[in-house]
Design an enzyme around this catalytic site. Structure first.
Site, PDB file in Angstrom:
ATOM      1  N   TYR A  49       4.983   7.250 -21.884  1.00 42.77           N
ATOM      2  CA  TYR A  49       4.620   5.837 -22.101  1.00 42.77           C
ATOM      3  C   TYR A  49       5.696   4.953 -21.502  1.00 42.77           C
ATOM      4  O   TYR A  49       6.878   5.201 -21.691  1.00 42.77           O
ATOM      5  CB  TYR A  49       4.452   5.534 -23.596  1.00 42.77           C
ATOM      6  CG  TYR A  49       3.026   5.121 -23.880  1.00 42.77           C
ATOM      7  CD1 TYR A  49       2.570   3.869 -23.458  1.00 42.77           C
ATOM      8  CD2 TYR A  49       2.127   5.972 -24.496  1.00 42.77           C
ATOM      9  CE1 TYR A  49       1.248   3.491 -23.659  1.00 42.77           C
ATOM     10  CE2 TYR A  49       0.815   5.601 -24.699  1.00 42.77           C
ATOM     11  CZ  TYR A  49       0.376   4.357 -24.273  1.00 42.77           C
ATOM     12  OH  TYR A  49      -0.923   3.986 -24.453  1.00 42.77           O
ATOM     13  N   THR A 222      -7.940  -0.496  -3.681  1.00 42.25           N
ATOM     14  CA  THR A 222      -7.944   0.778  -4.375  1.00 42.25           C
ATOM     15  C   THR A 222      -7.074   1.723  -3.551  1.00 42.25           C
ATOM     16  O   THR A 222      -6.814   1.483  -2.377  1.00 42.25           O
ATOM     17  CB  THR A 222      -9.366   1.376  -4.471  1.00 42.25           C
ATOM     18  OG1 THR A 222      -9.930   1.413  -3.162  1.00 42.25           O
ATOM     19  CG2 THR A 222     -10.256   0.563  -5.381  1.00 42.25           C
ATOM     20  N   LYS A 225      -9.809   5.430  -1.573  1.00 40.39           N
ATOM     21  CA  LYS A 225     -10.882   5.458  -0.564  1.00 40.39           C
ATOM     22  C   LYS A 225     -10.286   5.914   0.777  1.00 40.39           C
ATOM     23  O   LYS A 225      -9.775   7.017   0.841  1.00 40.39           O
ATOM     24  CB  LYS A 225     -11.585   4.110  -0.538  1.00 40.39           C
ATOM     25  CG  LYS A 225     -12.255   3.827  -1.899  1.00 40.39           C
ATOM     26  CD  LYS A 225     -12.968   2.502  -1.991  1.00 40.39           C
ATOM     27  CE  LYS A 225     -13.521   2.295  -3.401  1.00 40.39           C
ATOM     28  NZ  LYS A 225     -14.084   0.954  -3.580  1.00 40.39           N
TER      29      LYS A 225
HETATM   30  C1  PLP Z   1     -14.372   0.240  -4.702  1.00 43.88           C
HETATM   31  C2  PLP Z   1     -14.114  -1.198  -4.694  1.00 43.88           C
HETATM   32  C3  PLP Z   1     -13.582  -1.855  -5.817  1.00 43.88           C
HETATM   33  C4  PLP Z   1     -13.498  -1.239  -7.185  1.00 43.88           C
HETATM   34  O1  PLP Z   1     -12.820  -0.129  -7.372  1.00 43.88           O
HETATM   35  P1  PLP Z   1     -13.002   0.777  -8.686  1.00 43.88           P
HETATM   36  O2  PLP Z   1     -11.777   1.614  -8.579  1.00 43.88           O
HETATM   37  O3  PLP Z   1     -14.279   1.508  -8.507  1.00 43.88           O
HETATM   38  O4  PLP Z   1     -12.994  -0.104  -9.871  1.00 43.88           O
HETATM   39  C5  PLP Z   1     -13.273  -3.201  -5.706  1.00 43.88           C
HETATM   40  N1  PLP Z   1     -13.481  -3.859  -4.562  1.00 43.88           N
HETATM   41  C6  PLP Z   1     -14.026  -3.277  -3.481  1.00 43.88           C
HETATM   42  C7  PLP Z   1     -14.243  -4.085  -2.256  1.00 43.88           C
HETATM   43  C8  PLP Z   1     -14.360  -1.941  -3.512  1.00 43.88           C
HETATM   44  O5  PLP Z   1     -14.920  -1.375  -2.439  1.00 43.88           O
END
Ligand code: PLP
Length: 413
Positions: A49, A222, A225
């Site tokens: 934590y 994020t 991706k």
């Molecule tokens: C994927 C995405 C998010 C959100 O991400 P999460 O981790 O799924 O909450 C926000 N903005 C854009 C443009 C995205 O493609």
């Protein structure tokens, strides 16, 4: 004790691993992380934590956690060649965007974002999302004919609506986003400019998509991706927003940071700083364009006529096939995509006219243009099968033996 001792959980893990090895993963928001990233996510840092920030924690024992977070911060700056302030604690993309709104807006403030049905994200003002429910969003989209963002329309709307903040960035947009044009518009109407680069962060880091750094006031992304890191997010901002952003993330919306994930972010940024990652970014786009060319040659219509990035939106309207059907048939054949609305779609989001596909994951398996032609052919055959079960079974066999030739980072590599 190991997970194998828990029969029920272990069976699920193994089955999902097999699916990831034997199938073709074409969802553009997905990727395969390295063993090193998996090790960090699965590490004992999950036990800690550490509410607060490096050097200012509400708990003891954070000597090494501070080092992990500082490592992630330092590498994030290096990766995007920026001296913006960095917060690496957001749990995921949606919480990162909520934190930005909490930091710089009052409830009910006017904001501008791209509409979900034209390529924007839920958190960019969709009416069922927190963003759309608690802020006064006006939405922009793409031109009906070109299916590309109409910057003069965006400017017109901005001049009329006078938003306090403009969000640019998308989740289903196959073209380059002109951050310079957005920054000019934001300057003109004195709006804060937020760029959400979640989908394209890896391409920006690799230098194959223009960067918003130096143009946008606040940048969210994020990390899971095209950036190929653990599930999570990062917020970058100009210094004048730093204190408000940090306070919005903690204690504004989050408690203890996920330190294991933050170490994994540091590892992923380290990987993205290597020369191989530039090649990866380039190849991801080349692959996407090769796949697009194959699909077009097979008679499919792509939204905007093609792609500049890692993703492709296919309009299935003229085939008499819906997005939901295509997603299900492709799934049967071991090819994973998602149904998606196309701009000005007349069908509903749960059964839209399009599918969205992309190349980040298959490129991580080492596939190149030659393989994209083969994948394109598989897709065309699935669509032509009209869901005929025996034909889909035959294609699945071929897909499996093709996919298994390519090692999967984190699983077989
Ligand atoms: C994927 C995405 C998010 C959100 O991400 P999460 O981790 O799924 O909450 C926000 N903005 C854009 C443009 C995205 O493609």
């Amino acid at each position: 004790m190991k997970i194998a001792a828990d029969g029920e959980a272990y069976r699920i893990l193994k089955a999902e691993q097999k699916r990831q090895v034997e199938g073709l993963e074409l969802i553009p928001s997905e990727n395969y992380v390295s063993k090193a990233v998996l090790e960090a996510v699965g590490s004992v840092l999950t036990n800690k934590y550490s509410e607060g920030y490096p050097g200012h924690r509400y708990y003891g024992g954070n000597f090494y956690i501070d080092q992990a977070e500082n490592l992630a911060i330092g590498r994030a700056k290096k990766l995007f060649k920026t001296d913006y302030h960095v917060n690496v604690q957001p749990y995921s993309g949606s919480p990162a965007n909520i934190a930005v709104m909490l930091a710089v807006l009052e409830l009910g403030d006017k904001v501008m974002g791209m509409s979900l049905t034209q390529g924007g994200h839920l958190t960019h003002g969709h009416k069922v999302n927190f963003s759309g429910r608690y802020y006064d969003f006006c939405q922009y989209g793409v031109d009906r004919r070109t299916e590309i963002i109409d910057y003069s329309e965006v400017e017109k709307t901005a001049l009329k609506e006078k938003p306090k903040m403009i969000i640019c960035g998308a989740t289903a947009y196959p073209r380059i986003i002109n951050f310079k044009a957005f920054s000019k518009i934001a300057e003109k109407v004195k709006a804060i400019l937020m760029a959400d680069i979640s989908h394209i962060a890896g391409l920006i880091a690799a230098g194959v998509h223009p960067t918003p750094f130096g143009l946008a006031d606040i940048i969210t992304t994020t990390t899971h991706k095209t950036l190929r890191g653990p599930r999570g997010a990062v917020i970058f901002c100009k210094d004048r927003y730093a204190e408000a952003i940090d306070r919005a993330v903690f204690p504004g919306i989050q408690g203890g940071p996920h330190d294991h994930v933050n170490l994994a972010k540091a590892v992923a940024f380290g990987e993205a700083l290597k020369p191989e990652f530039k090649e990866y970014g380039k190849q991801t786009v080349k692959n996407s364009q090769a796949l697009a060319a194959k699909l077009i040659a097979g008679g499919l219509r792509l939204v905007s006529g093609g792609t500049d990035n890692h993703l492709i939106l296919v309009d299935l309207g003229s085939l008499g096939v819906t997005g939901k059907q295509a997603e299900a048939w492709l799934d049967e054949a071991g090819i994973t995509v998602n149904k998606n609305t196309i701009p000005y779609d007349e069908r509903k989001p749960m059964d839209p006219s399009g599918i969205r596909l992309g190349t980040p994951a298959v490129t991580s398996r080492g596939m190149k243009e030659k393989e994209m032609k083969i994948i394109g052919e598989f897709i065309l055959r699935v669509l032509a099968s009209k869901g005929q079960v025996t034909e889909l079974k035959i294609i699945k066999k071929e897909v499996t033996s093709f996919a298994k030739k390519f090692p999967v980072p984190g699983i077989t590599k």
